[in-house]
Design a protein around this motif. Structure first.
Motif, PDB file in Angstrom:
ATOM      1  N   GLU A 159       0.838  -1.218   0.000  1.00  0.00           N
ATOM      2  CA  GLU A 159       0.000   0.000   0.000  1.00  0.00           C
ATOM      3  C   GLU A 159       0.863   1.253   0.000  1.00  0.00           C
ATOM      4  O   GLU A 159       0.651   2.191   0.764  1.00  0.00           O
ATOM      5  CB  GLU A 159      -0.966  -0.018   1.192  1.00  0.00           C
ATOM      6  N   LEU A 160       1.871   1.227  -0.888  1.00  0.00           N
ATOM      7  CA  LEU A 160       2.778   2.364  -1.048  1.00  0.00           C
ATOM      8  C   LEU A 160       2.860   2.717  -2.526  1.00  0.00           C
ATOM      9  O   LEU A 160       2.534   1.899  -3.392  1.00  0.00           O
ATOM     10  CB  LEU A 160       4.184   2.004  -0.558  1.00  0.00           C
ATOM     11  N   SER A 161       3.326   3.906  -2.815  1.00  0.00           N
ATOM     12  CA  SER A 161       3.614   4.247  -4.203  1.00  0.00           C
ATOM     13  C   SER A 161       4.925   3.577  -4.593  1.00  0.00           C
ATOM     14  O   SER A 161       5.757   3.254  -3.736  1.00  0.00           O
ATOM     15  CB  SER A 161       3.739   5.761  -4.367  1.00  0.00           C
ATOM     16  N   LYS A 162       5.105   3.370  -5.888  1.00  0.00           N
ATOM     17  CA  LYS A 162       6.351   2.772  -6.360  1.00  0.00           C
ATOM     18  C   LYS A 162       7.541   3.656  -6.002  1.00  0.00           C
ATOM     19  O   LYS A 162       8.621   3.167  -5.643  1.00  0.00           O
ATOM     20  CB  LYS A 162       6.281   2.562  -7.867  1.00  0.00           C
ATOM     21  N   GLY A 163       7.337   4.973  -6.069  1.00  0.00           N
ATOM     22  CA  GLY A 163       8.414   5.895  -5.719  1.00  0.00           C
ATOM     23  C   GLY A 163       8.840   5.761  -4.275  1.00  0.00           C
ATOM     24  O   GLY A 163      10.043   5.806  -3.964  1.00  0.00           O
ATOM     25  N   THR A 164       7.874   5.577  -3.379  1.00  0.00           N
ATOM     26  CA  THR A 164       8.199   5.397  -1.960  1.00  0.00           C
ATOM     27  C   THR A 164       8.966   4.103  -1.750  1.00  0.00           C
ATOM     28  O   THR A 164       9.922   4.052  -0.971  1.00  0.00           O
ATOM     29  CB  THR A 164       6.916   5.390  -1.110  1.00  0.00           C
ATOM     30  N   LEU A 165       8.556   3.059  -2.453  1.00  0.00           N
ATOM     31  CA  LEU A 165       9.254   1.771  -2.335  1.00  0.00           C
ATOM     32  C   LEU A 165      10.725   1.921  -2.714  1.00  0.00           C
ATOM     33  O   LEU A 165      11.611   1.383  -2.030  1.00  0.00           O
ATOM     34  CB  LEU A 165       8.591   0.729  -3.225  1.00  0.00           C
ATOM     35  N   TYR A 166      10.992   2.673  -3.779  1.00  0.00           N
ATOM     36  CA  TYR A 166      12.378   2.843  -4.223  1.00  0.00           C
ATOM     37  C   TYR A 166      13.208   3.687  -3.254  1.00  0.00           C
ATOM     38  O   TYR A 166      14.438   3.679  -3.330  1.00  0.00           O
ATOM     39  CB  TYR A 166      12.416   3.459  -5.625  1.00  0.00           C
ATOM     40  N   LEU A 167      12.557   4.408  -2.349  1.00  0.00           N
ATOM     41  CA  LEU A 167      13.301   5.125  -1.312  1.00  0.00           C
ATOM     42  C   LEU A 167      13.907   4.147  -0.308  1.00  0.00           C
ATOM     43  O   LEU A 167      14.910   4.447   0.343  1.00  0.00           O
ATOM     44  CB  LEU A 167      12.382   6.108  -0.571  1.00  0.00           C
ATOM     45  N   TYR A 168      13.299   2.958  -0.212  1.00  0.00           N
ATOM     46  CA  TYR A 168      13.767   1.934   0.732  1.00  0.00           C
ATOM     47  C   TYR A 168      14.655   0.902   0.045  1.00  0.00           C
ATOM     48  O   TYR A 168      15.634   0.441   0.636  1.00  0.00           O
ATOM     49  CB  TYR A 168      12.560   1.234   1.372  1.00  0.00           C
ATOM     50  N   PHE A 169      14.308   0.531  -1.161  1.00  0.00           N
ATOM     51  CA  PHE A 169      15.053  -0.501  -1.892  1.00  0.00           C
ATOM     52  C   PHE A 169      15.220  -0.056  -3.345  1.00  0.00           C
ATOM     53  O   PHE A 169      14.233   0.246  -4.017  1.00  0.00           O
ATOM     54  CB  PHE A 169      14.326  -1.843  -1.825  1.00  0.00           C
ATOM     55  N   LYS A 170      16.442  -0.066  -3.829  1.00  0.00           N
ATOM     56  CA  LYS A 170      16.743   0.460  -5.156  1.00  0.00           C
ATOM     57  C   LYS A 170      16.410  -0.508  -6.281  1.00  0.00           C
ATOM     58  O   LYS A 170      16.332  -0.108  -7.440  1.00  0.00           O
ATOM     59  CB  LYS A 170      18.222   0.843  -5.231  1.00  0.00           C
ATOM     60  N   SER A 171      16.242  -1.786  -5.962  1.00  0.00           N
ATOM     61  CA  SER A 171      15.977  -2.765  -7.012  1.00  0.00           C
ATOM     62  C   SER A 171      15.269  -3.979  -6.422  1.00  0.00           C
ATOM     63  O   SER A 171      15.202  -4.156  -5.200  1.00  0.00           O
ATOM     64  CB  SER A 171      17.288  -3.226  -7.664  1.00  0.00           C
ATOM     65  N   LYS A 172      14.750  -4.812  -7.322  1.00  0.00           N
ATOM     66  CA  LYS A 172      14.111  -6.054  -6.880  1.00  0.00           C
ATOM     67  C   LYS A 172      15.122  -6.965  -6.194  1.00  0.00           C
ATOM     68  O   LYS A 172      14.799  -7.644  -5.213  1.00  0.00           O
ATOM     69  CB  LYS A 172      13.477  -6.773  -8.085  1.00  0.00           C
ATOM     70  N   ASP A 173      16.343  -6.974  -6.693  1.00  0.00           N
ATOM     71  CA  ASP A 173      17.379  -7.804  -6.085  1.00  0.00           C
ATOM     72  C   ASP A 173      17.631  -7.399  -4.634  1.00  0.00           C
ATOM     73  O   ASP A 173      17.738  -8.243  -3.741  1.00  0.00           O
ATOM     74  CB  ASP A 173      18.681  -7.712  -6.878  1.00  0.00           C
ATOM     75  N   GLU A 174      17.737  -6.094  -4.392  1.00  0.00           N
ATOM     76  CA  GLU A 174      17.979  -5.627  -3.027  1.00  0.00           C
ATOM     77  C   GLU A 174      16.813  -5.990  -2.119  1.00  0.00           C
ATOM     78  O   GLU A 174      17.003  -6.348  -0.954  1.00  0.00           O
ATOM     79  CB  GLU A 174      18.203  -4.109  -3.016  1.00  0.00           C
ATOM     80  N   LEU A 175      15.607  -5.895  -2.646  1.00  0.00           N
ATOM     81  CA  LEU A 175      14.422  -6.232  -1.869  1.00  0.00           C
ATOM     82  C   LEU A 175      14.395  -7.721  -1.531  1.00  0.00           C
ATOM     83  O   LEU A 175      14.138  -8.112  -0.389  1.00  0.00           O
ATOM     84  CB  LEU A 175      13.180  -5.836  -2.661  1.00  0.00           C
ATOM     85  N   TYR A 176      14.694  -8.545  -2.529  1.00  0.00           N
ATOM     86  CA  TYR A 176      14.728  -9.993  -2.284  1.00  0.00           C
ATOM     87  C   TYR A 176      15.800 -10.347  -1.252  1.00  0.00           C
ATOM     88  O   TYR A 176      15.555 -11.114  -0.322  1.00  0.00           O
ATOM     89  CB  TYR A 176      15.001 -10.738  -3.592  1.00  0.00           C
ATOM     90  N   LEU A 177      16.974  -9.776  -1.413  1.00  0.00           N
ATOM     91  CA  LEU A 177      18.083 -10.088  -0.510  1.00  0.00           C
ATOM     92  C   LEU A 177      17.806  -9.596   0.907  1.00  0.00           C
ATOM     93  O   LEU A 177      18.175 -10.259   1.888  1.00  0.00           O
ATOM     94  CB  LEU A 177      19.378  -9.490  -1.042  1.00  0.00           C
TER      95      LEU A 177
END
Length: 215
Positions: A44-62
């Motif tokens: 329930e976040l904007s995509k832009g907000t998500l990228y403030l926490y994680f720069k890529s899908k790889d970083e999010l998965y890791l």
């Protein structure tokens, strides 16, 4: 509570919210099919907000994987601290991993999603270094138990300790996947099977194959 402390707490809570959403998406879509857009939607976040926490899908998965690995490292280290013979320590490590899967079936599913894909994580990421370091800690715990078992005669190692550990890990992955998908496994088999008993008897079986004879 001051403004900075409140913001720090809110950021930590949002990060946890993102990781929980990411785990669900990775479970459903797999590592290849998951997208940052869907994770943002689930959290329930904007995509832009998500990228403030994680720069890529790889970083999010890791980040999601490293959170689980940190828990496993803590449990493994606790199993070693209890002491005992080499085979006793190794048995506790095996049971700790199986019990974690029983307690956290979704985490167990998540931890194996990468095995069923050709997707390759970015090896240059600092998070990937942390990931490999955590895995190394787990294997070093197993190696410590095996080396002690070789010295006290309670563990018989047919090959190199690291090879044995990989074999143990691989077989545990297989049994764990059977357990977390128990309903579908039982539905497909032409006979009844007690999946809980399967998990525990597996531990006895695998350890009996490497148990040495103390002098």
């Amino acid at each position: 509570m001051g403004v900075q402390e409140r913001r720090k707490r809110e950021r930590s809570e949002r990060r946890e919210q993102i990781l929980e959403a990411a785990e669900r998406v990775f479970l459903e879509r797999g590592l290849s099919g998951a997208t940052m857009e869907e994770v943002a939607s689930r959290a329930e976040l904007s995509k832009g907000t998500l990228y403030l926490y994680f720069k890529s899908k790889d970083e999010l998965y890791l980040a999601t994987a490293n959170r689980q690995l940190a828990e496993m490292v803590s449990r493994f280290e606790g199993a070693l601290e209890a002491g005992g013979t080499g085979i006793e320590m190794l048995e506790r490590l095996v049971r700790v991993q199986l019990e974690y899967a029983i307690e956290n079936p979704d985490h167990a599913r998540f931890s194996t999603t990468w095995l069923n894909t050709t997707y390759r994580l970015d090896a240059d990421s600092p998070s990937f270094d942390e990931y490999r370091a955590s895995i190394a800690k787990l294997f070093l715990c197993g190696n410590e138990a095996i080396e002690l078992g070789k010295r006290d005669g309670t563990v018989r190692v047919p090959g190199e300790p690291f090879e044995l550990l990989v074999q143990l890990w691989g077989s545990m992955v297989g049994v764990t996947l059977l357990w977390v998908n128990a309903a579908e496994v039982v539905r497909r088999l032409p006979w009844d099977l007690d999946m809980d008993h399967l998990m525990h008897s597996y531990c006895d079986l695998i350890l009996s194959a490497i148990r040495g004879e103390t002098k």
